[in-house]
Design an enzyme around this catalytic site. Structure first.
Site, PDB file in Angstrom:
ATOM      1  N   ARG A  75     -14.894 -45.313  33.661  1.00 21.95           N
ATOM      2  CA  ARG A  75     -15.945 -44.331  34.047  1.00 21.95           C
ATOM      3  C   ARG A  75     -17.262 -44.090  33.493  1.00 21.95           C
ATOM      4  NH1 ARG A  75     -12.573 -38.821  32.933  1.00 21.95           N
ATOM      5  NH2 ARG A  75     -11.280 -39.375  34.502  1.00 21.95           N
ATOM      6  N   ARG A 144     -16.685 -34.643  26.998  1.00 19.03           N
ATOM      7  CA  ARG A 144     -16.833 -35.547  28.114  1.00 19.03           C
ATOM      8  C   ARG A 144     -18.227 -35.281  28.842  1.00 19.03           C
ATOM      9  NH1 ARG A 144     -11.770 -36.599  30.204  1.00 19.03           N
ATOM     10  NH2 ARG A 144     -10.271 -36.957  28.787  1.00 19.03           N
ATOM     11  N   LYS A 210      -9.341 -33.545  25.094  1.00 15.96           N
ATOM     12  CA  LYS A 210     -10.543 -33.453  25.651  1.00 15.96           C
ATOM     13  C   LYS A 210     -11.250 -32.197  25.541  1.00 15.96           C
ATOM     14  CE  LYS A 210      -8.580 -34.463  29.691  1.00 15.96           C
ATOM     15  NZ  LYS A 210      -7.994 -34.716  30.923  1.00 15.96           N
ATOM     16  N   LYS A 212     -14.651 -30.118  27.479  1.00 17.83           N
ATOM     17  CA  LYS A 212     -15.638 -30.311  28.755  1.00 17.83           C
ATOM     18  C   LYS A 212     -16.647 -28.978  28.643  1.00 17.83           C
ATOM     19  CE  LYS A 212     -12.231 -32.556  31.653  1.00 17.83           C
ATOM     20  NZ  LYS A 212     -11.359 -32.341  32.950  1.00 17.83           N
ATOM     21  N   CYS A 433      -8.061 -35.292  44.422  1.00 18.56           N
ATOM     22  CA  CYS A 433      -8.123 -36.257  43.420  1.00 18.56           C
ATOM     23  C   CYS A 433      -7.725 -37.553  43.689  1.00 18.56           C
ATOM     24  CB  CYS A 433      -7.351 -35.745  42.171  1.00 18.56           C
ATOM     25  SG  CYS A 433      -5.620 -35.859  42.507  1.00 18.56           S
ATOM     26  N   CYS A 439      -3.675 -43.541  40.001  1.00 20.62           N
ATOM     27  CA  CYS A 439      -3.245 -42.533  38.961  1.00 20.62           C
ATOM     28  C   CYS A 439      -1.907 -42.582  38.343  1.00 20.62           C
ATOM     29  CB  CYS A 439      -3.731 -41.022  39.188  1.00 20.62           C
ATOM     30  SG  CYS A 439      -3.150 -39.816  38.186  1.00 20.62           S
ATOM     31  N   CYS A 478      -0.903 -33.988  41.388  1.00 20.45           N
ATOM     32  CA  CYS A 478      -0.147 -33.191  40.241  1.00 20.45           C
ATOM     33  C   CYS A 478      -0.684 -32.024  39.663  1.00 20.45           C
ATOM     34  CB  CYS A 478       0.214 -34.178  39.057  1.00 20.45           C
ATOM     35  SG  CYS A 478      -1.055 -34.406  38.066  1.00 20.45           S
ATOM     36  N   CYS A 482      -7.393 -31.825  38.747  1.00 21.23           N
ATOM     37  CA  CYS A 482      -8.467 -32.788  38.658  1.00 21.23           C
ATOM     38  C   CYS A 482      -9.576 -32.438  39.736  1.00 21.23           C
ATOM     39  CB  CYS A 482      -8.153 -34.208  38.702  1.00 21.23           C
ATOM     40  SG  CYS A 482      -7.098 -34.807  37.260  1.00 21.23           S
TER      41      CYS A 482
HETATM   42 FE1  SRM Z   1      -8.501 -35.407  35.400  1.00 20.50          FE
HETATM   43  C1  SRM Z   1      -6.249 -37.016  33.753  1.00 20.50           C
HETATM   44  C2  SRM Z   1      -9.135 -38.192  37.236  1.00 20.50           C
HETATM   45  C3  SRM Z   1     -11.537 -34.284  36.527  1.00 20.50           C
HETATM   46  C4  SRM Z   1      -7.622 -32.209  34.269  1.00 20.50           C
HETATM   47  N1  SRM Z   1      -7.719 -37.301  35.446  1.00 20.50           N
HETATM   48  C5  SRM Z   1      -6.737 -37.758  34.555  1.00 20.50           C
HETATM   49  C6  SRM Z   1      -6.546 -39.231  35.033  1.00 20.50           C
HETATM   50  C7  SRM Z   1      -7.212 -39.865  33.963  1.00 20.50           C
HETATM   51  C8  SRM Z   1      -5.094 -39.593  34.707  1.00 20.50           C
HETATM   52  C9  SRM Z   1      -4.632 -40.062  33.400  1.00 20.50           C
HETATM   53  O1  SRM Z   1      -4.681 -39.282  32.354  1.00 20.50           O
HETATM   54  O2  SRM Z   1      -3.898 -40.967  33.461  1.00 20.50           O
HETATM   55  C10 SRM Z   1      -6.845 -39.488  36.424  1.00 20.50           C
HETATM   56  C11 SRM Z   1      -7.556 -40.634  36.772  1.00 20.50           C
HETATM   57  C12 SRM Z   1      -7.170 -41.095  38.142  1.00 20.50           C
HETATM   58  C13 SRM Z   1      -7.694 -42.277  38.541  1.00 20.50           C
HETATM   59  O3  SRM Z   1      -6.784 -43.183  39.266  1.00 20.50           O
HETATM   60  O4  SRM Z   1      -9.139 -42.115  38.759  1.00 20.50           O
HETATM   61  C14 SRM Z   1      -8.000 -38.369  36.328  1.00 20.50           C
HETATM   62  N2  SRM Z   1     -10.127 -36.039  36.700  1.00 20.50           N
HETATM   63  C15 SRM Z   1      -9.920 -37.347  37.514  1.00 20.50           C
HETATM   64  C16 SRM Z   1     -11.107 -37.321  38.495  1.00 20.50           C
HETATM   65  C17 SRM Z   1     -11.644 -38.889  38.715  1.00 20.50           C
HETATM   66  C18 SRM Z   1     -10.728 -36.649  39.546  1.00 20.50           C
HETATM   67  C19 SRM Z   1     -11.579 -36.646  40.861  1.00 20.50           C
HETATM   68  O5  SRM Z   1     -11.265 -36.527  42.093  1.00 20.50           O
HETATM   69  O6  SRM Z   1     -12.855 -36.884  40.737  1.00 20.50           O
HETATM   70  C20 SRM Z   1     -12.173 -36.548  37.594  1.00 20.50           C
HETATM   71  C21 SRM Z   1     -12.820 -37.227  36.521  1.00 20.50           C
HETATM   72  C22 SRM Z   1     -14.025 -36.429  35.990  1.00 20.50           C
HETATM   73  C23 SRM Z   1     -14.915 -36.978  35.123  1.00 20.50           C
HETATM   74  O7  SRM Z   1     -15.871 -37.800  35.438  1.00 20.50           O
HETATM   75  O8  SRM Z   1     -14.720 -36.922  33.852  1.00 20.50           O
HETATM   76  C24 SRM Z   1     -11.274 -35.459  36.799  1.00 20.50           C
HETATM   77  N3  SRM Z   1      -9.471 -33.632  35.384  1.00 20.50           N
HETATM   78  C25 SRM Z   1     -10.796 -33.365  36.177  1.00 20.50           C
HETATM   79  C26 SRM Z   1     -10.782 -31.908  36.032  1.00 20.50           C
HETATM   80  C27 SRM Z   1     -11.950 -31.039  36.775  1.00 20.50           C
HETATM   81  C28 SRM Z   1     -12.858 -30.760  35.906  1.00 20.50           C
HETATM   82  O9  SRM Z   1     -13.187 -30.990  34.753  1.00 20.50           O
HETATM   83  O10 SRM Z   1     -13.817 -29.948  36.376  1.00 20.50           O
HETATM   84  C29 SRM Z   1      -9.571 -31.176  35.457  1.00 20.50           C
HETATM   85  C30 SRM Z   1      -9.476 -30.021  35.576  1.00 20.50           C
HETATM   86  C31 SRM Z   1     -10.147 -29.220  34.149  1.00 20.50           C
HETATM   87  C32 SRM Z   1      -9.657 -29.337  33.028  1.00 20.50           C
HETATM   88  O11 SRM Z   1      -9.915 -30.328  32.240  1.00 20.50           O
HETATM   89  O12 SRM Z   1      -8.668 -28.584  32.723  1.00 20.50           O
HETATM   90  C33 SRM Z   1      -8.783 -32.409  35.131  1.00 20.50           C
HETATM   91  N4  SRM Z   1      -7.068 -34.982  34.074  1.00 20.50           N
HETATM   92  C34 SRM Z   1      -6.801 -33.514  33.902  1.00 20.50           C
HETATM   93  C35 SRM Z   1      -5.626 -33.466  32.999  1.00 20.50           C
HETATM   94  C36 SRM Z   1      -5.128 -31.985  32.577  1.00 20.50           C
HETATM   95  C37 SRM Z   1      -5.680 -31.711  31.016  1.00 20.50           C
HETATM   96  C38 SRM Z   1      -4.931 -30.710  30.453  1.00 20.50           C
HETATM   97  O13 SRM Z   1      -5.510 -29.729  29.993  1.00 20.50           O
HETATM   98  O14 SRM Z   1      -3.655 -30.735  30.505  1.00 20.50           O
HETATM   99  C39 SRM Z   1      -5.417 -34.771  32.936  1.00 20.50           C
HETATM  100  C40 SRM Z   1      -4.122 -35.144  32.257  1.00 20.50           C
HETATM  101  C41 SRM Z   1      -4.341 -35.339  30.717  1.00 20.50           C
HETATM  102  O15 SRM Z   1      -5.419 -35.192  30.348  1.00 20.50           O
HETATM  103  O16 SRM Z   1      -3.358 -35.621  30.280  1.00 20.50           O
HETATM  104  C42 SRM Z   1      -6.018 -35.434  33.532  1.00 20.50           C
HETATM  105 FE1  SF4 Z   2      -3.996 -37.970  38.645  1.00 15.61          FE
HETATM  106 FE2  SF4 Z   2      -3.148 -35.494  38.650  1.00 15.61          FE
HETATM  107 FE3  SF4 Z   2      -5.339 -35.956  38.014  1.00 15.61          FE
HETATM  108 FE4  SF4 Z   2      -4.796 -36.222  40.305  1.00 15.61          FE
HETATM  109  S1  SF4 Z   2      -4.709 -34.288  39.366  1.00 15.61           S
HETATM  110  S2  SF4 Z   2      -6.007 -37.637  39.375  1.00 15.61           S
HETATM  111  S3  SF4 Z   2      -2.634 -36.953  40.298  1.00 15.61           S
HETATM  112  S4  SF4 Z   2      -3.641 -36.580  36.950  1.00 15.61           S
END
Ligand code: SRM
Ligand code: SF4
Length: 565
Positions: A75, A144, A210, A212, A433, A439, A478, A482
């Site tokens: 990323r 981030r 993390k 943000k 997502c 993922c 899930c 995201c």
């Molecule tokens: Fe996310 C984890 C993809 C935005 C909340 N996210 C992940 C991971 C890295 C999976 C992992 O930990 O093994 C995913 C990678 C999947 C893949 O194959 O690419 C993933 N997140 C994404 C992206 C690519 C989704 C998308 O459709 O674009 C976004 C990348 C953003 C970036 O460039 O930094 C992405 N993730 C978000 C957002 C939205 C936002 O920030 O506006 C959220 C919700 C806001 C938040 O952070 O609360 C988000 N991602 C999570 C979480 C839940 C964190 C928590 O508080 O519990 C995880 C799981 C974790 O961190 O353990 C996670």
């Molecule tokens: Fe993976 Fe869940 Fe984030 Fe989708 S919402 S990219 S399934 S961690």
């Protein structure tokens, strides 16, 4: 005191022992294997890369006694989603050379490359850096990518906000030189030459989780500022930037069956002038660092620190760090959001064009050769062209002279890229997502499933005569959130293979969370689960009322018999 009820989690030990995020990464990156050890895998995230494996191939490989098909997601951190045309070309080339042939625009304005093999990781990271983009801190327990509206409209305030977001992103990078040593063949240097023994902001254990940051506008909340741990909502004084309302404690991640995890929108904390943004950010980050939960990673985000101790307590901690009282927040509300698709004037005779990218995936298929189209435009419209990524997973082509507009339109049309005006609002605003197959946390399909679900939904909306209504539909594999499903008008959140929870009643403005309407719904039945609500909406909505607002006003209980979440 920081919360460490059950003792620090394993991740805390890995960070503390990592010697500034080095661990064994350098030797493991060069060892010729296909994957990293557990501790190196955890540290790798701070450097912007995730180890993944092809989940479609898991069972077959296991049955054949083979190891998983490992590859890496990388990323790149792009504050405000801004790239030059040249940088875009580099990412496009890397997607072909080292990745799986696709570029993924993320919901936080970054680019992700998927499918990189371990032996190519170093070359890919070096090539990204050679174009002056970093992957450091794109993942991991640090600040981030800093998001903000990328639209290049002529406005002094917007220019200032974008510059501030970019500066803040650099300001909050980890101080370690490990990244340069490992990936860019930098020499290890002594403390006095660069790297402090202990990171001045992050210490030795970095953050509990993390963190943000986003900058939004009351008249354009396209980056969902309330979903960030720390948000800055712009306050204008005429055509000047007065400052920002500071919002704290946003975050959407939750875990099914764990009621102590939940999505939360950020709360107004204070007003800060532009000159105070960096110091306030450092103070808020420091409170998270010192008081976040270091034993339970599911409960470690800033939102839980605030809810556990209360906002007045939190304000007092931030003020103690600043050594000064905070001003109360100003009276500002979010009233609008824009997707920036299609043509818009950006001043000085230039235009920008927002291209719709379904679920952020830039690739070529026989019918839609989006990747080739964008590459051709960026190569031919020189020298001014720039590229910007939106938090809605779309691409803005910027700096286009009047004389190039027809060429841009022709290239897009020749490659099957739809004019955004012809894409129904429900698809244009939708997001999914990545989920399967990359993922590791996905419980159900998302990116691969949403286009089909939308086809059914579009048919239903047309049948009901409301296909022109704007509504946000978001899907995730899930509950981690995201694609920000919980603020959408209608959302499908993966629960288990082929089963989803249906959420309704959020708002596309990003200022209200939806509620669970139906649980454990099969993918084939998702649209049917929403149809009674859509019918009621069609019959009873107020003029210009959006679907989520209607559901919220009417009350879910009055509309249908919901199932327990
Ligand atoms: Fe996310 C984890 C993809 C935005 C909340 N996210 C992940 C991971 C890295 C999976 C992992 O930990 O093994 C995913 C990678 C999947 C893949 O194959 O690419 C993933 N997140 C994404 C992206 C690519 C989704 C998308 O459709 O674009 C976004 C990348 C953003 C970036 O460039 O930094 C992405 N993730 C978000 C957002 C939205 C936002 O920030 O506006 C959220 C919700 C806001 C938040 O952070 O609360 C988000 N991602 C999570 C979480 C839940 C964190 C928590 O508080 O519990 C995880 C799981 C974790 O961190 O353990 C996670
Ligand atoms: Fe993976 Fe869940 Fe984030 Fe989708 S919402 S990219 S399934 S961690």
């Amino acid at each position: 005191m920081p919360k460490e009820n059950g003792g620090p989690s394993a991740a805390e030990g890995i960070k503390a022992a990592s010697d500034g995020l080095r661990g064994t990464l350098a030797s493991e990156a060069a060892d010729g294997g296909t994957h990293f050890s557990e501790s190196a895998r955890q540290l790798l995230k701070f450097h912007g890369a995730y180890e993944q494996d092809d989940r479609d191939a898991r069972r077959v490989r296991k049955d054949a006694g083979e190891e998983p098909a490992y590859s890496f997601m990388l990323r790149a951190k792009l504050p405000g989603g801004v790239l030059t045309g040249r940088q875009y070309q580099v990412f496009d080339a890397l997607a072909g050379r080292y990745g799986n042939g696709t570029l993924r625009v993320t919901t936080r304005q970054d680019f992700q490359l998927h499918g990189i093999l371990k032996g190519d990781l170093k070359g890919t990271i070096a090539a990204v850096n050679a174009t002056l983009v970093t992957t450091l801190g794109a993942c991991g327990d640090v600040v981030r990518n800093v998001v903000t509206c990328p639209a290049p409209v002529r406005d002094r305030v917007r220019d200032e906000v974008l510059a501030l977001a970019t500066r803040l992103s650099s300001h909050l990078l980890p101080a370690t030189r490990a990244y340069h040593e490992i990936w860019l063949d930098g020499e290890r240097v002594a403390e006095e030459n660069g790297e402090p023994a202990v990171d001045p902001l992050y210490g030795t254990r970095y953050l509990p989780r993390k963190f943000k940051i986003g900058f939004g506008y009351p008249d354009d909340n396209c980056c969902d500022v309330h979903s960030n741990d720390l948000g800055f909502l712009t306050v204008r004084d005429g055509d000047r930037l007065a400052g920002f309302n500071v919002l704290v404690g946003g975050g959407l991640g939750a875990t099914h069956g764990k009621p102590d995890t939940y999505p939360r929108l950020a709360s107004p904390l204070a007003f800060v002038r532009p000159g105070g943004v960096c110091r306030v950010s450092e103070a808020v980050v420091a409170v998270h660092r010192d008081y976040g939960d270091r034993s339970n990673r599911r409960h470690a985000r800033l939102k839980y620190v605030i809810d556990d101790h209360g906002l007045p307590w939190f304000r007092a901690r931030v003020e103690a760090h600043l050594g000064a009282p905070l001003e109360p927040p100003r009276d500002v509300d979010v009233t609008e959001i824009h997707d920036h698709l299609g043509w818009h004037e950006q001043g000085e005779g230039l235009w920008f064009h927002g291209v719709f990218v379904e679920n952020g995936r830039i690739r070529d298929t026989p019918e839609l050769r989006l990747r080739t189209a964008l590459r051709e435009i960026v190569t031919r419209v020189r020298p001014e062209i720039g590229v910007r990524l939106t938090s809605q997973q779309n691409v803005l082509l910027t700096g286009i002279a009047e004389r190039h507009r027809t060429m841009v339109e022709e290239i897009l049309a020749d490659h099957g890229v739809a004019d955004p005006a012809r894409v129904l609002p429900v698809r244009r605003w939708a997001m999914a997502c990545p989920a399967l197959p990359t993922c590791g946390l996905a419980l159900a399909e998302s990116e691969r499933a949403l286009p089909g679900v939308l086809e059914t939904l579009e048919r239903e909306l047309e049948r009901l005569g409301i296909a022109g209504s704007e509504l946000t539909v978001r899907m995730t594999g899930c509950p981690n959130g995201c694609a920000r499903p919980y603020t959408a008008d209608l959302a499908f959140v993966g629960r288990s293979a082929d089963r989803y929870t249906v959420y309704v009643g959020g708002t596309m403005l990003g200022t209200r969370l939806g509620v669970a309407h139906r649980d454990l719904v099969r993918r084939a039945d998702l649209v049917a689960a929403a149809v009674p609500l859509l019918e009621s909406y069609r019959a009873n909505r107020l003029p210009n009322e959006r679907f989520g607002d209607y559901v919220h006003r009417a009350g879910l209980a009055g509309l249908a018999a919901p199932e327990a979440p």
